[in-house]
Design a protein around this motif. Structure first.
Motif, short mmCIF file in Angstrom:
data_model
loop_
_atom_site.label_atom_id
_atom_site.label_comp_id
_atom_site.label_asym_id
_atom_site.label_seq_id
_atom_site.Cartn_x
_atom_site.Cartn_y
_atom_site.Cartn_z
N PRO C 496 0.82 -1.22 0.00
CA PRO C 496 0.00 0.00 0.00
C PRO C 496 0.85 1.27 0.00
N PHE C 497 0.29 2.33 -0.53
CA PHE C 497 0.97 3.62 -0.57
C PHE C 497 0.34 4.57 0.45
N TYR C 498 1.19 5.17 1.28
CA TYR C 498 0.73 6.25 2.17
C TYR C 498 1.39 7.56 1.80
N ALA C 499 2.70 7.48 1.45
CA ALA C 499 3.41 8.70 1.09
C ALA C 499 2.79 9.28 -0.18
N SER C 500 2.84 10.59 -0.29
CA SER C 500 2.26 11.22 -1.47
C SER C 500 3.23 11.11 -2.64
N THR C 501 2.65 10.97 -3.81
CA THR C 501 3.44 10.78 -5.01
C THR C 501 3.97 12.13 -5.51
N ASP C 512 6.21 3.28 -1.40
CA ASP C 512 5.20 2.46 -0.72
C ASP C 512 5.51 2.30 0.76
N ARG C 513 4.61 1.67 1.48
CA ARG C 513 4.75 1.61 2.94
C ARG C 513 5.90 0.72 3.39
N SER C 514 6.33 -0.19 2.51
CA SER C 514 7.43 -1.06 2.91
C SER C 514 8.78 -0.40 2.65
N GLY C 515 8.75 0.81 2.11
CA GLY C 515 10.00 1.54 1.92
C GLY C 515 10.57 1.43 0.53
N ILE C 516 9.83 0.85 -0.40
CA ILE C 516 10.34 0.74 -1.77
C ILE C 516 9.85 1.93 -2.59
N MET C 517 10.78 2.61 -3.23
CA MET C 517 10.41 3.72 -4.11
C MET C 517 10.27 3.17 -5.52
N THR C 538 8.03 3.11 5.48
CA THR C 538 7.94 4.55 5.27
C THR C 538 6.49 4.97 5.03
N ASP C 539 6.09 6.07 5.65
CA ASP C 539 4.77 6.65 5.42
C ASP C 539 4.88 8.10 4.97
N CYS C 540 6.10 8.67 5.07
CA CYS C 540 6.24 10.11 4.84
C CYS C 540 6.62 10.40 3.40
N THR C 541 6.27 11.58 2.98
CA THR C 541 6.50 12.00 1.61
C THR C 541 7.96 12.44 1.45
N PRO C 542 8.66 12.01 0.40
CA PRO C 542 10.06 12.37 0.22
C PRO C 542 10.24 13.83 -0.17
N ALA C 543 11.45 14.34 0.02
CA ALA C 543 11.78 15.71 -0.38
C ALA C 543 12.93 15.65 -1.39
N LYS C 547 19.82 17.34 -6.55
CA LYS C 547 20.23 15.97 -6.89
C LYS C 547 20.14 15.01 -5.71
N LYS C 548 19.52 15.45 -4.63
CA LYS C 548 19.41 14.56 -3.47
C LYS C 548 17.94 14.31 -3.14
N ILE C 549 17.69 13.10 -2.66
CA ILE C 549 16.34 12.76 -2.22
C ILE C 549 16.41 12.48 -0.73
N TYR C 550 15.44 13.00 0.02
CA TYR C 550 15.41 12.80 1.47
C TYR C 550 14.17 12.00 1.82
N ILE C 551 14.38 10.89 2.54
CA ILE C 551 13.26 10.02 2.89
C ILE C 551 13.29 9.77 4.38
N ARG C 552 12.13 9.96 5.03
CA ARG C 552 12.06 9.65 6.45
C ARG C 552 11.43 8.27 6.61
N GLY C 553 12.12 7.39 7.25
CA GLY C 553 11.57 6.08 7.58
C GLY C 553 11.00 6.11 8.98
N ARG C 554 10.66 4.92 9.50
CA ARG C 554 10.13 4.87 10.87
C ARG C 554 11.12 5.47 11.86
N GLU C 555 12.40 5.10 11.68
CA GLU C 555 13.39 5.54 12.64
C GLU C 555 14.39 6.55 12.07
N ASN C 556 14.77 6.33 10.84
CA ASN C 556 15.89 7.08 10.29
C ASN C 556 15.48 8.04 9.19
N LEU C 557 16.37 9.03 9.01
CA LEU C 557 16.22 9.94 7.89
C LEU C 557 17.37 9.67 6.92
#
Lengths: 189, 428, 563
Positions: C496-501, C512-517, C538-543, C547-557
């Protein structure tokens, strides 16, 4: 003197006859004018369940006490939930028939076990006062199978329904007397 | 399989938990929970949706109406029996009042007529049309026999009017204007699909049903208590259908008379009518000055169109204020207030409006149309009011030579209370 | 019928008694009726308070018994007043009939009072009086007509009152510049304007969080949250909450070093309350907003704070503790020195504008729809910059200058949690179990097309002028023709997808919620470029920035970039 009297008398007669014809003509032509617009079967009042916002005015606005509006369950739409948001009040701690968990102010909803995990909910119309608390619960959290209808064995069919006048969403409408109910499971919004 | 079914029990919780997490909210009229698949051969309970009595019976009511009207006319005009009129009143009260619970009634049918005449979307039920027309035809033939013994509202007041207190003539004249205004507004509100004013303020329907909003019962009881002394207060000072009956009855072919034979001008009946509906004899004076009175009356006659025009203008100007009686106009005003002055629209109608997804522009357009209809209709109501008032007053200024006592055909309810005051008897 | 005087006296007595009886019954009945209509049996305050006590202490059997006892009493009282009304009405009728009957008998046996009036009234004099009445009333009515014509002229409503709108459009010309995409700054939830479109190119498409491939840095965030990172210049800001602490982290976006931590509580006027919320969601769901000099954050208890980029608190306040069933989640937006806060609570829904420098509330526009979990979006239509909200049931647009509602169209209802997707012509609203509704915005707007095949519950859709991309809670991704609503492609990604596309670099980034982009080409034909796992949920929307992508996971950024 006699002459004058008879003269005024005949004038009065003339006015009378003229007036009579003047009044009779529209009254007699009314049925003709309205012939295409009259309906032999007539209307009754009913609630469009898809317009109803369960505002609770049905309970207080009806001329009957208790209101002729009752809740009914569209069984084909019902989820038969154990955790029925129409039966249990918000914050209910246990899913059972205990008074402290019930939402219905008059205890009009009957909860019956069908089979694991389903429960059937029927309405005792003699107790229901049409307050729509359960309808709101079901619409907000459930399938929206509980809905209000004007029960025509109780409705006295006022010329203008007192609920229709108060209804904030114009959900109370005239329907043909031949089809007096708007069953939610049969109609689409 | 069994295990799967056990799991199904948790589906609702599962979905709830899903909804709980992070983004989620309430509300939807949707099939959130799947329809259960019952194993044990469960069938949906059938709910009995009971119907009203068959529409056929409405025609029964019409038949009873015609029958009652004929009997009343016969008793009042031929038999001249006050007792008989009381009995037919009792019957009508029982049938149209307590059995039919006050709906369908000729008074309310005025609105159905108006709604049907000016709106294409509504077609009038045939019984309502007949209930409107038949009593008027009888009024044209025999006077207000409908009021005498058939109308349940008249009957309940007739039966409870024990004492007779006379109302001063000036007060009576002023109060008698109310029904005209009431009729005009009721027709206007019905034609603009705003509301049925007459039904809303029907005083006795609550008593017929033994159940009503308490305000209705209080109003009805007060009228009845007043009616013990000032007889038939609703008929005289409120009833809008009575206005039509009044007009039609003035031209009736036959009418109740006070005296069974020739009036002897004995004046005994003067105090016999609680409604002050007896016209006194006024024989021609010895000295005549007819020319002058004719010239004078022309000026007064001209006052009638002046009144009609003035009332038309007034009503036209007041049309937007009157339109507030329409729910949509009321709602539009509330929404506009919120938009322009920031006063929050909190009424249930406003909440429902926002939920309905209707746009404000649609609502304002609707408001504009309704006000337009009020503007169109209101001047006609004004003309009607002006003409009624003008003609009514004008009639009081001209002299009618009369050598006998007779009932005022417009205001006489054919109740027969005056019969016993007349000393003239027909020998049988 | 003739009765003796004695009989008549008895009749009078009976009718008097029955009259009084009727009156008494009538009065009691009216009271019962009022009670029946006004009082709902379970609304009694004593029952309410006992119920509340029970709710706080659900295991207390005595309290449950107490609730039941009072409940039974309330219902009994209700049904007995129902019974009273029913029987009362029959008693009333009986009393009235007796009264009327005996009064009739009394009246019937009274002799007609044949009193002659002393004199015949002077009919001529009356007639002259009536003439005067006629003239006076005609005159009076005419005067009223004339006066009313002058007084009530302005009563005519002019629906729409377009002049007001014309005035404000001029003001807007000043700030109605189009939103420009920066390849450095990513200031809000879903980027510039919160529209889901990021600037810049050259982002990594292949990485692996567990193996460390293309992971530039990774830090553990001390406090968890569901909020997404936002970026200005070299600084990345993100919020967290837990153990009664509400914090804003400022992180060097190149090294991952935490530069400063700002407290979102403990300042004057703050609230330390933690309203009930879903445990997983917590108090740090809304994403912060950043502008040139300020960073603002809001927390689940309504604490609103604003820091400068060096971590100095500029202002802070509590705007009311939102009462939501699950968690407060609307992210912040900034435009032209105004901070927009979409406030959704059970007791109040509104959109407010706060002065970025002082925190003063410039305006607050109440919203009458139901509470939602969506976030506001900035977009320009017809040269007018506007704040858009996916409400329930309406999509509404507000003027960023004064907060006036510009338009409102029927959108979606149900569980409204996603924010709007916008392009230059259209607005897309969606809610799960309901529908996807494509709207032409504006006062005369309407639904252009709708569909209910792919309806996200949490993940917000994104659109450019040609395509609309959605990712759903069931793991589907789909692409629609933005103008016509034809489904161009769909693919089932399992999780399932929670993060915004997000659309960036002509690619669609679907986390997706399992952390796969899942990265696909932003086009009408499905071309999967890659699927890269981050290694945690992951549930949060990436930034996206430089040239860099930032992703917040459950614990780590995580910071991802091509090595």
């Amino acid at each position: 003197m006699k002459e004058r009297k008879s003269k005024s008398g005949s004038r009065r007669d003339f006015v009378k006859t003229a007036g009579r014809l003047l009044l009779a003509a529209p009254v007699l032509t009314l049925p003709v004018i309205l012939s295409g617009k009259s309906d032999a079967k007539g209307y009754v009042w009913q609630i469009d369940p898809y317009k109803c916002t369960s505002c609770e005015l049905c309970r207080t606005s009806c001329v009957m006490t208790p209101s002729a509006v009752k809740c009914t369950n569209a069984f084909p739409m019902c989820g038969y939930c154990d955790f029925c948001p129409g039966y249990l009040r918000q914050g209910a701690k246990a899913f059972n028939t205990a008074a402290e968990n019930q939402l219905c102010p008059t205890g009009a909803i009957i909860r019956k076990f069908v089979e694991e995990p389903y429960f059937e909910y029927t309405i005792d119309e003699t107790l229901c006062d049409g307050c729509s608390k359960c309808v709101k619960g079901c619409a907000d959290f459930g399938n929206g199978s509980l809905y209000l209808q004007i029960m025509h064995n109780l409705c006295v069919n006022c010329n203008q329904c007192a609920i229709a006048r108060k209804c904030p969403s114009d959900a109370v409408i005239r329907v043909p007397a031949t089809e007096p109910y708007m069953r939610k499971e049969l109609k689409k919004s | 399989m069994k295990k799967l079914r056990r799991l199904k029990k948790y589906i609702p919780y599962f979905i709830f938990v899903l909804l709980f997490i992070w983004h989620s909210v309430l509300y939807a009229q949707q099939q959130r929970f799947p329809r259960p698949e019952f194993e044990g051969g469960y069938t949906f309970p059938t709910h009995q949706f009971l119907n009203q009595r068959a529409p056929m019976w409405e025609y029964m009511d019409v038949a009873v109406l015609v029958g009652a009207l004929m009997v009343t006319a016969w008793i009042a005009l031929k038999k001249r029996s006050r007792q008989g009129l009381v009995w037919i009143s009792l019957f009508s009260l029982a049938y149209f009042g307590f059995y039919r619970q006050g709906c369908i009634c000729a008074i309310g049918s005025v609105q159905n007529m108006s709604l049907a005449l000016f709106n294409d979307s509504y077609s009038i039920p045939l019984p309502a049309l007949l209930f409107f027309i038949i009593p008027l035809i009888f009024a044209l033939l025999f006077g207000r026999v409908f009021c005498a013994g058939v109308c349940p509202l008249g009957a309940i007041q007739e039966l409870t009017g024990f004492k007779q207190v006379r109302v001063p003539k000036s007060v009576e004249m002023v109060l008698a204007v109310i029904p005209f205004v009431y009729l005009g507004l009721a027709v206007l509100f019905a034609a603009t699909q705003s509301q049925f004013l007459i039904c809303r303020y029907d005083p006795f329907v609550g008593i017929f049903r033994l159940d009503a909003p308490y305000t209705m019962i209080i109003f009805g009881s007060l009228l009845l208590i007043v009616g013990i002394f000032v007889n038939r207060p609703y008929c005289r000072y409120l009833c809008p259908y009575g206005v039509l009956q009044n007009i039609f009855s003035r031209f009736s072919v036959k009418h109740v008379t006070i005296s069974p034979a020739e009036c002897r001008d004995c004046r005994l009946c003067e105090s016999g009518c609680p409604y002050d509906a007896i016209l006194q004899s006024d024989p021609a004076p010895d000295v005549e000055k007819p020319k002058q009175s004719f010239k004078g009356s022309i000026i007064y006659f001209l006052m009638i169109p002046v009144l009609a025009a003035a009332f038309a203008v007034i009503l036209y100007n007041f049309a937007p204020s009157l339109s507030v009686m329409n729910n949509n106009v009321k709602l539009a005003r509330e929404i506009r207030l919120e938009k322009e002055e920031g006063i929050k629209a909190v009424s249930k109608a406003a909440v429902a409006f926002y939920e309905s997804g209707k746009t404000e522009d649609e609502l304002f357009e609707e408001e504009r149309q309704i006000i337009g209809r009020f503007r169109k209709g209101a001047p006609w109501v004004g003309i009607f009011l002006g003409l009624s008032l003008g003609i009514g007053l004008f009639r009081l200024t001209i002299r009618k030579i009369r050598t006998f006592y007779e009932p005022d055909r417009g205001r006489c309810y054919s109740c027969g209370k005056c019969f016993k005051f007349c000393p003239v008897k027909i020998k049988t | 019928m003739k009765f003796s005087e004695k009989d008549i006296r008895i009749f009078k007595g009976i009718s008097l008694v029955s009259g009084i009886f009727t009156l008494v019954i009538a009065v009691t009945m009216i009271f019962s009726l009022i009670q029946l209509k006004m009082i709902s049996p379970l609304d009694s305050p004593s029952l309410q308070s006992v119920k509340e006590q029970f709710d706080r202490d659900p295991d207390n059997r005595d309290k449950a018994e107490q609730v039941r006892a009072i409940d039974l009493m309330a219902r009994k009282a209700y049904f007995s007043s129902r019974w009273q009304v029913e029987t009362g009405s029959y008693l009333l009728l009986a009393g009235a009939i007796i009264f009327v009957l005996f009064q009739q008998l009394v009246a019937g046996s009274e002799k007609p009072g044949r009193s002659l009036r002393p004199d015949k009234p002077d009919i001529d004099a009356e007639r002259i009086k009536n003439r005067r009445y006629l003239v006076i009333s005609a005159g009076a009515v005419t005067i009223v007509a004339v006066i009313s014509s002058f007084v009530l002229r302005k009563e005519l409503p002019a629906p729409g009152r377009s002049s007001v709108i014309a005035e404000t459009t001029e003001q807007h010309a000043v700030i109605a510049e189009a939103i420009q995409l920066s390849d450095v700054n990513y200031p809000f939830f879903r980027g510039e304007g919160s529209r889901g479109i990021a600037g810049g190119t050259g982002f990594a498409t292949e990485w692996n969080g567990t193996e460390g491939k293309n992971i530039k840095w990774k830090i553990a965030l001390p406090r968890p949250g569901k909020s997404s990172p936002v970026i200005w210049g070299n600084k990345l800001f993100i919020t967290g909450a837990g153990n009664g602490e509400f914090v804003v982290y400022c992180i060097d976006k190149n090294t991952g070093e935490i530069l400063w931590t700002g407290a979102g509580s403990g300042f004057p006027g703050s609230s330390s309350e933690e309203p009930e919320s879903d445990a997983e969601a917590g108090m740090a769901v809304p994403t912060a907003a950043v502008s040139e000099n300020e960073v603002c954050a809001i927390f689940g208890n309504g604490n609103l704070v604003c820091f400068d980029h060096d971590g100095k608190l500029k202002w802070g306040k509590n705007i009311g503790v939102p009462m939501v069933t699950y968690a407060f989640s609307s992210s912040l937006l900034i435009s032209d020195k105004l901070l927009f806060v979409q406030y959704d609570s059970q007791d109040k829904r509104s959109l407010s504008g706060f002065d970025l420098n002082t925190g003063e509330q410039k305006w607050e526009t109440p919203r009458s729809d139901r509470a939602v979990n969506s976030s506001p979006v900035l977009a320009t239509f017809d040269g007018q910059l506007q704040v858009l909200i996916n409400g329930n049931p309406n999509v509404s647009s507000y003027d960023p200058v004064d907060g006036k509602e510009l338009w409102s169209l029927p959108g979606v209802s149900g569980d409204v949690a996603t924010s709007l997707a916008v392009n230059s012509k259209m607005v897309y609203a969606v809610s799960d179990y309901y529908k996807l509704n494509a709207l032409k915005p504006g006062r005369n707007g309407s639904t252009v097309w709708e569909d209910n095949t792919f309806t996200p519950d949490v993940s917000s859709p994104v659109a450019n002028d040609r395509y609309l991309f959605v990712t759903t809670g069931s793991g589907d991704a789909a692409c629609y023709n933005a103008e016509t609503g034809d489904t161009l492609w769909s693919h089932y990604f399992e999780n399932p997808f929670y993060a915004s596309t997000i659309i960036a670099d002509n690619k669609v980034w679907m986390l997706d919620r399992s952390g796969i982009m899942h990265i696909v080409e932003a086009g009408g034909i499905l071309k999967i470029i890659s699927s890269s796992p981050i290694g945690e949920n992951t549930d949060c929307t990436p930034a996206f920035s430089e040239k860099k992508i930032y992703i917040r996971g459950r614990e780590n950024l995580y910071c991802i970039s091509e090595n």
